[in-house]
Every structure is written in C-alpha cells, then in structure tokens.
Scaffold this motif. Structure first.
Motif, PDB file in Angstrom:
ATOM      1  N   LEU A  47       0.692  -1.319  -0.016  1.00 18.13           N
ATOM      2  CA  LEU A  47      -0.201  -0.128  -0.096  1.00 18.13           C
ATOM      3  C   LEU A  47       0.842   1.309   0.000  1.00 18.13           C
ATOM      4  O   LEU A  47       0.346   2.174  -0.085  1.00 18.13           O
ATOM      5  CB  LEU A  47      -0.878  -0.072   1.348  1.00 18.13           C
ATOM      6  CG  LEU A  47      -1.973  -1.038   1.436  1.00 18.13           C
ATOM      7  CD1 LEU A  47      -2.808  -1.094   2.462  1.00 18.13           C
ATOM      8  CD2 LEU A  47      -2.990  -1.250   0.057  1.00 18.13           C
ATOM      9  N   ARG A  48       2.232   1.212   0.022  1.00 16.36           N
ATOM     10  CA  ARG A  48       3.183   2.346   0.206  1.00 16.36           C
ATOM     11  C   ARG A  48       3.849   2.385  -0.941  1.00 16.36           C
ATOM     12  O   ARG A  48       3.912   2.786  -2.053  1.00 16.36           O
ATOM     13  CB  ARG A  48       3.793   2.366   1.351  1.00 16.36           C
ATOM     14  CG  ARG A  48       4.327   3.618   1.704  1.00 16.36           C
ATOM     15  CD  ARG A  48       5.684   4.275   0.936  1.00 16.36           C
ATOM     16  NE  ARG A  48       6.834   3.318   1.812  1.00 16.36           N
ATOM     17  CZ  ARG A  48       7.793   3.176   1.000  1.00 16.36           C
ATOM     18  NH1 ARG A  48       8.213   3.823  -0.071  1.00 16.36           N
ATOM     19  NH2 ARG A  48       8.735   2.345   1.437  1.00 16.36           N
ATOM     20  N   ASP A  49       5.141   1.262  -0.962  1.00 20.45           N
ATOM     21  CA  ASP A  49       5.974   1.403  -1.928  1.00 20.45           C
ATOM     22  C   ASP A  49       5.227   0.676  -3.369  1.00 20.45           C
ATOM     23  O   ASP A  49       5.528   1.220  -4.149  1.00 20.45           O
ATOM     24  CB  ASP A  49       7.114   0.485  -1.638  1.00 20.45           C
ATOM     25  CG  ASP A  49       8.469   1.115  -2.202  1.00 20.45           C
ATOM     26  OD1 ASP A  49       8.350   2.009  -3.199  1.00 20.45           O
ATOM     27  OD2 ASP A  49       9.543   0.538  -1.601  1.00 20.45           O
ATOM     28  N   GLY A  50       4.336  -0.392  -2.910  1.00 16.43           N
ATOM     29  CA  GLY A  50       3.689  -0.831  -4.040  1.00 16.43           C
ATOM     30  C   GLY A  50       2.927   0.217  -4.933  1.00 16.43           C
ATOM     31  O   GLY A  50       2.967   0.193  -6.098  1.00 16.43           O
TER      32      GLY A  50
ATOM     33  N   VAL B 239      15.341  -5.604   5.919  1.00 20.67           N
ATOM     34  CA  VAL B 239      15.743  -5.267   4.743  1.00 20.67           C
ATOM     35  C   VAL B 239      14.445  -4.821   4.041  1.00 20.67           C
ATOM     36  O   VAL B 239      13.380  -5.487   4.204  1.00 20.67           O
ATOM     37  CB  VAL B 239      16.400  -6.418   4.078  1.00 20.67           C
ATOM     38  CG1 VAL B 239      17.987  -6.652   4.369  1.00 20.67           C
ATOM     39  CG2 VAL B 239      15.794  -8.062   4.028  1.00 20.67           C
ATOM     40  N   HIS B 240      15.099  -4.176   2.877  1.00 18.71           N
ATOM     41  CA  HIS B 240      13.872  -3.967   1.833  1.00 18.71           C
ATOM     42  C   HIS B 240      14.882  -3.520   0.525  1.00 18.71           C
ATOM     43  O   HIS B 240      15.392  -2.738   0.417  1.00 18.71           O
ATOM     44  CB  HIS B 240      13.633  -2.347   2.401  1.00 18.71           C
ATOM     45  CG  HIS B 240      12.516  -1.630   1.555  1.00 18.71           C
ATOM     46  ND1 HIS B 240      11.411  -1.208   1.868  1.00 18.71           N
ATOM     47  CD2 HIS B 240      12.801  -0.949   0.165  1.00 18.71           C
ATOM     48  CE1 HIS B 240      10.695  -0.734   0.852  1.00 18.71           C
ATOM     49  NE2 HIS B 240      11.646  -0.407  -0.082  1.00 18.71           N
ATOM     50  N   CYS B 241      14.354  -4.709  -0.175  1.00 19.08           N
ATOM     51  CA  CYS B 241      15.279  -4.798  -1.518  1.00 19.08           C
ATOM     52  C   CYS B 241      14.343  -4.480  -2.918  1.00 19.08           C
ATOM     53  O   CYS B 241      13.319  -4.938  -2.699  1.00 19.08           O
ATOM     54  CB  CYS B 241      15.675  -6.309  -1.655  1.00 19.08           C
ATOM     55  SG  CYS B 241      16.884  -6.186  -0.359  1.00 19.08           S
ATOM     56  N   HIS B 242      14.974  -3.729  -3.930  1.00 15.23           N
ATOM     57  CA  HIS B 242      14.254  -3.636  -5.079  1.00 15.23           C
ATOM     58  C   HIS B 242      14.828  -4.438  -6.095  1.00 15.23           C
ATOM     59  O   HIS B 242      15.867  -4.884  -5.848  1.00 15.23           O
ATOM     60  CB  HIS B 242      14.473  -1.981  -5.362  1.00 15.23           C
ATOM     61  CG  HIS B 242      13.356  -1.118  -4.724  1.00 15.23           C
ATOM     62  ND1 HIS B 242      12.198  -0.609  -5.215  1.00 15.23           N
ATOM     63  CD2 HIS B 242      13.427  -0.880  -3.439  1.00 15.23           C
ATOM     64  CE1 HIS B 242      11.262  -0.156  -4.285  1.00 15.23           C
ATOM     65  NE2 HIS B 242      12.044   0.097  -3.375  1.00 15.23           N
ATOM     66  N   ASN B 243      14.085  -4.684  -7.006  1.00 13.50           N
ATOM     67  CA  ASN B 243      14.099  -5.908  -7.842  1.00 13.50           C
ATOM     68  C   ASN B 243      14.817  -5.373  -9.362  1.00 13.50           C
ATOM     69  O   ASN B 243      14.619  -5.956 -10.344  1.00 13.50           O
ATOM     70  CB  ASN B 243      12.980  -6.277  -8.452  1.00 13.50           C
ATOM     71  CG  ASN B 243      13.188  -7.885  -8.462  1.00 13.50           C
ATOM     72  OD1 ASN B 243      14.140  -8.504  -8.142  1.00 13.50           O
ATOM     73  ND2 ASN B 243      12.046  -8.349  -9.534  1.00 13.50           N
TER      74      ASN B 243
ATOM     75  N   GLY C 140       9.990  -3.146  -9.301  1.00  8.33           N
ATOM     76  CA  GLY C 140       9.349  -3.696  -8.131  1.00  8.33           C
ATOM     77  C   GLY C 140       9.979  -3.858  -6.849  1.00  8.33           C
ATOM     78  O   GLY C 140      11.455  -3.768  -6.784  1.00  8.33           O
ATOM     79  N   ASN C 141       9.330  -4.430  -5.778  1.00  8.54           N
ATOM     80  CA  ASN C 141       9.994  -4.760  -4.506  1.00  8.54           C
ATOM     81  C   ASN C 141       9.964  -6.328  -4.457  1.00  8.54           C
ATOM     82  O   ASN C 141       9.684  -7.114  -5.248  1.00  8.54           O
ATOM     83  CB  ASN C 141       9.224  -4.380  -3.608  1.00  8.54           C
ATOM     84  CG  ASN C 141       9.242  -2.877  -3.439  1.00  8.54           C
ATOM     85  OD1 ASN C 141       8.971  -2.220  -4.087  1.00  8.54           O
ATOM     86  ND2 ASN C 141       9.458  -2.397  -2.083  1.00  8.54           N
ATOM     87  N   ALA C 142      10.788  -6.871  -3.446  1.00 10.19           N
ATOM     88  CA  ALA C 142      10.797  -8.498  -3.049  1.00 10.19           C
ATOM     89  C   ALA C 142       9.468  -8.841  -2.972  1.00 10.19           C
ATOM     90  O   ALA C 142       8.460  -8.115  -2.380  1.00 10.19           O
ATOM     91  CB  ALA C 142      11.645  -8.562  -1.877  1.00 10.19           C
TER      92      ALA C 142
ATOM     93  N   PRO D 100       7.681  10.241  -1.509  1.00 14.19           N
ATOM     94  CA  PRO D 100       8.352  10.380  -0.442  1.00 14.19           C
ATOM     95  C   PRO D 100      10.041  10.521  -0.798  1.00 14.19           C
ATOM     96  O   PRO D 100      10.881  11.090  -0.134  1.00 14.19           O
ATOM     97  CB  PRO D 100       8.031   9.177   0.427  1.00 14.19           C
ATOM     98  CG  PRO D 100       7.405   8.305  -0.816  1.00 14.19           C
ATOM     99  CD  PRO D 100       6.547   9.214  -1.698  1.00 14.19           C
ATOM    100  N   GLN D 101      10.379  10.072  -1.757  1.00 13.04           N
ATOM    101  CA  GLN D 101      11.690   9.753  -2.154  1.00 13.04           C
ATOM    102  C   GLN D 101      12.491  10.978  -3.210  1.00 13.04           C
ATOM    103  O   GLN D 101      13.301  10.735  -3.551  1.00 13.04           O
ATOM    104  CB  GLN D 101      12.028   8.205  -2.604  1.00 13.04           C
ATOM    105  CG  GLN D 101      11.818   7.345  -1.590  1.00 13.04           C
ATOM    106  CD  GLN D 101      11.888   5.969  -1.802  1.00 13.04           C
ATOM    107  OE1 GLN D 101      10.748   5.246  -2.168  1.00 13.04           O
ATOM    108  NE2 GLN D 101      12.903   5.477  -2.100  1.00 13.04           N
ATOM    109  N   VAL D 102      11.407  11.673  -3.780  1.00 13.47           N
ATOM    110  CA  VAL D 102      11.874  12.687  -4.700  1.00 13.47           C
ATOM    111  C   VAL D 102      12.039  14.014  -4.209  1.00 13.47           C
ATOM    112  O   VAL D 102      10.822  14.540  -3.442  1.00 13.47           O
ATOM    113  CB  VAL D 102      10.952  12.787  -6.017  1.00 13.47           C
ATOM    114  CG1 VAL D 102      11.519  13.741  -6.985  1.00 13.47           C
ATOM    115  CG2 VAL D 102      10.816  11.052  -6.416  1.00 13.47           C
TER     116      VAL D 102
HETATM  117 ZN    ZN Z   1      11.412   1.021  -1.576  1.00 16.72          ZN
END
Ligand code: ZN
Ligand code: KIV
Length: 510
Positions: free
Chosen positions: A12-15, A201-205, A237-239, A508-510
């Motif tokens: 609901l957030r990074d997705g 951990v929080h990994c991007h793909n 995407g994320n893990a 949030p990240q820009v």
């Molecule tokens: Zn992320």
C-alpha cells in the motif's frame, strides 16, 4: 523454537508508488483487510504527508486493522512525522517509519546536506516519532550504496535515540546477494548497540535480485523482510511477499526462522491486488502465476501422477489455488450475497449501497452462470468508483464483421451532460477509444492496453487495464464486463476520470 521472521508488507506504500498503481481509500482498506487475513505482521499503509487523500487512507486502514501493526512512512522532517503520528492516532499497534538517505550521491545531489547534518536529522526524526509511538523504524535510504563506516555511525546514533527496527534498503536494486548478506553481517558485528534492535531489509528488483538479496540477509541475521504482493513496486518492483514466505516455509531445513503467514490466502491476495491495481501477474510468476503449478511435458505429468514430489516442492492448495470456488448464481439471495461479501472482508457503506450492488450482481448473474469471488471484487470496485465519476459510459454499440470496417457508436455523460460520437477504427476497441476522444479530446497518450479473463470459461468477465499518460502524470484505469469492448470503454473512462481528478501528492523519495 525457531526465530520469528516479521513480514512487513509495503504494497500500500511502495507498491502504490509504481506509476499508475494508485489506489482509492476504499481499495486500500480492502487490501489491508486481506493482508490482515494473510497474517502479515506489519502493514505499511502509506505516506500521510503526501496529500490529504493519503492521510485519510492511512487513517482508514489504521481504524480498520486490529491483528497487524499499522505503519506510516515519514521523511525525517518534523511535519511529516506529525502527519504520520496523527494518521495513526487511536491504533492499538502503530509504527512510524522514518528515513533519510545516507549514500554520498543522495546526500550531495538530492538532499544537499553534509553527513553530519544527516546524522543529526535522523536522530531528531526518531525522537519526534517517539512522541507518538514507541515502535519506531529507521531506514538509511540507499544503504546499498552507502559508505559502511558512515552507515554504522548513523545507525548507532538512531538506536541510541530509541529506534526499535533498523531497515536496510537496497533502494536501487544494486547489490549482489552475497555482498548484501555480508553488509548485514558487518553492520550487526560493528555497531556496538546492534543487539537492541531488529534488523530488517527492503530490496528492489532492478537486477531481478530482490528476493535473493532479502533471503541472503535473513541467513545473516535479519528478522524482518519488507516486501509486496506480486512484487509490485517502483520500476522493477520490490521483493515479492509470496516468494519470500514460501522460500522460508519450503526450506525450513535451511532457514533458522519461520513466519506466521497463513499461506492459503496468498493466491486470493495476489488476485485482489492485481485486480485493484490493474497490474496483471505474468503466467510463469513463481507461486501466484497461472502456470506456477501446471505441468505440461508428458514426462513431468507422469512423474507427478506417480508421486507428486518428483516435480512439485509445494502443493497448489497450500498457497490458495482452488480455494476461491464458492459460487453464487442467479438464484442466490441477498443473504448469501451479503455473507459472501462479509467473508471477503467487503463492507458496503450502507443498506442502499448493498441493494445497488446486489442489483448489479443479479444483472451479471443473468448473463454469467457462476459468480466467483473475483467477479464480486470487480463489481464492488466499479461501484466504489461510480458515484465520483465525472465521465460515465451510458451506452455503446460496437460492430465488427469480417471484411467490414469495425465501427463504434458511444454515448457518454460528462458531469451529467450527454454526448454522442461515432468512429471507425482498426478494431472495435480502437473504434471505441477514437469515439471517446472525439467527444472528450483528452489528448492523453495510451501507454498500455491489456485484457485478462477474471475467471475461467468463455463466459468470464474480461478485465481491461488502460494506462494513460498526460503532462507527466500516469494513471491506470480498470473496467470489467462480459463484453470486452464495453470493459475497454469503462477502463478508458476510468483512466480519464483519474486524470480529471486533481491529485496533488508528494513522492516521499523525490
Ligand atoms: Zn522502496
Ligand atoms: O526503497 C527505499 O529506500 C524506500 C525507503 C523509503 C525505505 O522505499
């Protein structure tokens, strides 16, 4: 006793940060309820400082969920942390997740801050967050490309400030599994107070390594993994939650920990997320792809029939394939309908809304023999959007015949005003979209058009996703109908409705 591996879901957030995947408040609540049923430990519900709509959505999730911790994201800024704290007020179990970038490139080019300023801001953010909850998580963004000595310094300081979870993100999906596992091991060994926190951990793909990197971190002592359903997330995407959970569960001989996930809800959750966001799941996707348990070659089939474990390491039913089979049909009454909605965690706002959806269910049941859970979700999604629609489909005639030009005639209501147009096109869908553009002249660029059958059988509803881009904004529109040309028109108008609604939200990240 094995350690507990915390599953932190950020669908609901990074997705939602993936272009076009934005969800309404009602959709977020529906997904959150399903995540709770899946027994996810922590649900990251959103970034409340992004907009008032995001704040309301996080609040609605926090007011609904009881069996999972609800988390809100905040940049390391006082106003962000305050918004997160306010959105979570009243929740039994609330977490604030605050972050600031620590890699040289992010500090210099994005934040324009010195390393000293970053440490100071990180500590302040944790202290602000502690005024709202004692469950505070801190992330050094772009940790995968950060200097390890500096990382140790920041992390030691935020532990002293009171953070309980340290999340190590591979923000750009850059690291290799062995290297990432080693990074975790080194952090745990070198930070003097590291035994006071849970490592996450929080990994991007981006290089297809998000799951491998996360699992390597688990082997090296991490006890929380951040992931998303279907691996949804920015860029690649994320893990993926289902892959992490099933790897740990299937290889209990290898992993020193276990999750509390009820895996039988994995496939329904995957279908719900895919239906709501309009991001289809590729057929060969592990665990949740349509082919994940299908055996085509004769040799494999023979082996599986003789002894299942020759070629299968998991059972389809254990992850929820085939559990969605409770059928409703045209003779089902309102009570059966109401109780199936309740079992699916769908609560309609009022008796009136239930009546309206029940009428539409009856109309569908007249055309389609069996109604599956996916059909109900599609009905409810559409009803939730209808009252706010600026553009609405009133009627459509589409004609296609071999040797003739396809043609469409459409009637649309724009804020209650009716307009009609006709067009030919290279196919009936193309003709329909051209007719819509004759009326609305949106000038939006079509980026994606995809059709999926919601269930099996030729009487299945087609679910269409249309992605449009205009002035840098990307939106996805969805539509479902037994007639895929009608579904396409609904999807196109749904995307135009989203473009029409002004959406002023911060990333949030820009
Ligand atoms: Zn992320
Ligand atoms: O990828 C990332 O670094 C993030 C942070 C906000 C944790 O999503």
């Amino acid at each position: 006793m094995k350690d507990h591996l915390i599953i932190f879901d950020t669908t609901l957030r990074d997705g939602e940060q993936s272009p076009g995947a934005s969800m309404t408040r009602e959709e977020k609540v529906r997904i959150a309820r399903q995540l709770e049923r899946l027994r996810v430990d922590v649900i990251e519900a959103g970034f409340p400082a992004a907009s008032n709509g995001d704040f309301d959505a996080v609040k609605a999730v926090a007011d609904t969920v009881r069996d999972s911790t609800v988390c809100a994201l905040a940049r390391a800024m006082e106003a962000d942390v305050r918004r997160a704290g306010e959105a979570l007020k009243g929740t039994d179990s609330a977490r604030i997740h605050t972050f600031i970038a620590t890699s040289p490139i992010h500090m210099e080019k994005k934040l324009r801050m010195s390393p000293e300023q970053v440490v100071e801001q990180a500590v302040k953010a944790v202290k602000w967050a502690l005024q709202y909850t004692d469950d505070v998580e801190f992330s050094p963004e772009d940790a995968g490309r950060s200097d390890i000595t500096f990382l140790c310094r920041v992390l030691e300081a935020v532990i002293d400030a009171g953070a309980k979870t340290l999340n190590i993100p591979d923000t750009v999906g850059y690291t290799m599994p062995e290297q990432f596992g080693q990074l975790i091991r080194t952090l745990r060994e070198r930070i003097p107070n590291s035994d006071r926190v849970v490592f996450s951990v929080h990994c991007h793909n981006d290089l297809g390594l998000a799951v491998a990197n996360s699992l390597s971190a688990v082997v090296n002592g991490v006890r929380q993994v951040e992931c998303t359903v279907n691996g949804l997330g920015e860029r690649a995407g994320n893990a993926s939650l289902e892959e992490i959970v099933m790897a740990v569960r299937t290889r209990q001989d290898y992993f020193p920990c276990e999750t509390r996930i009820d895996a039988t809800h994995i496939v329904p959750t995957s279908k719900l997320v895919s239906g709501i966001t309009g991001f289809p799941v590729q057929p060969n996707k592990a665990i949740v792809g349509a082919n994940a348990f299908a055996h085509e070659s004769g040799i494999h089939q023979d082996g599986v029939l003789k002894h299942r474990e020759t070629y299968e390491i998991m059972r389809a039913e254990d992850v929820g394939w085939g559990t969605n089979k409770l059928l409703l049909g045209k003779h089902s009454g309102r009570n059966a309908f109401r109780s199936r909605l309740a079992e699916l965690g769908i609560e309609l706002e009022s008796e009136e809304a239930l009546n309206a959806t029940f009428m539409r269910f009856k109309e569908l049941a007249d055309k389609k023999h069996d109604i599956f859970d996916e059909d109900l979700h599609a009905l409810v999604s559409e009803d939730a959007l209808t009252p706010h629609e600026h553009y609405k489909l009133l009627s459509l005639v589409a004609h296609s015949e071999t040797g003739e030009d396809p043609y469409a005639s459409i009637v649309i209501a724009e804020d209650g005003r009716e307009s009609r147009a006709e067009s030919s096109g290279s196919g009936p869908v193309d003709a329909t979209f051209r007719a819509i553009e004759k009326i609305l002249a949106s000038g939006a660029e079509l980026q994606l058009f995809s059709v999926n059958a919601i269930t099996s059988g030729t009487d299945s509803q087609g679910e269409v996703t249309v992605r449009l881009q205009k002035s840098g904004r990307i939106v996805n529109g969805n539509g479902a109908d037994i007639d895929i040309v009608v579904a396409s028109a609904k999807a196109y108008l749904s995307a135009l409705n989203k473009l029409h609604g002004s959406l002023d939200r911060a990333h949030p990240q820009v």
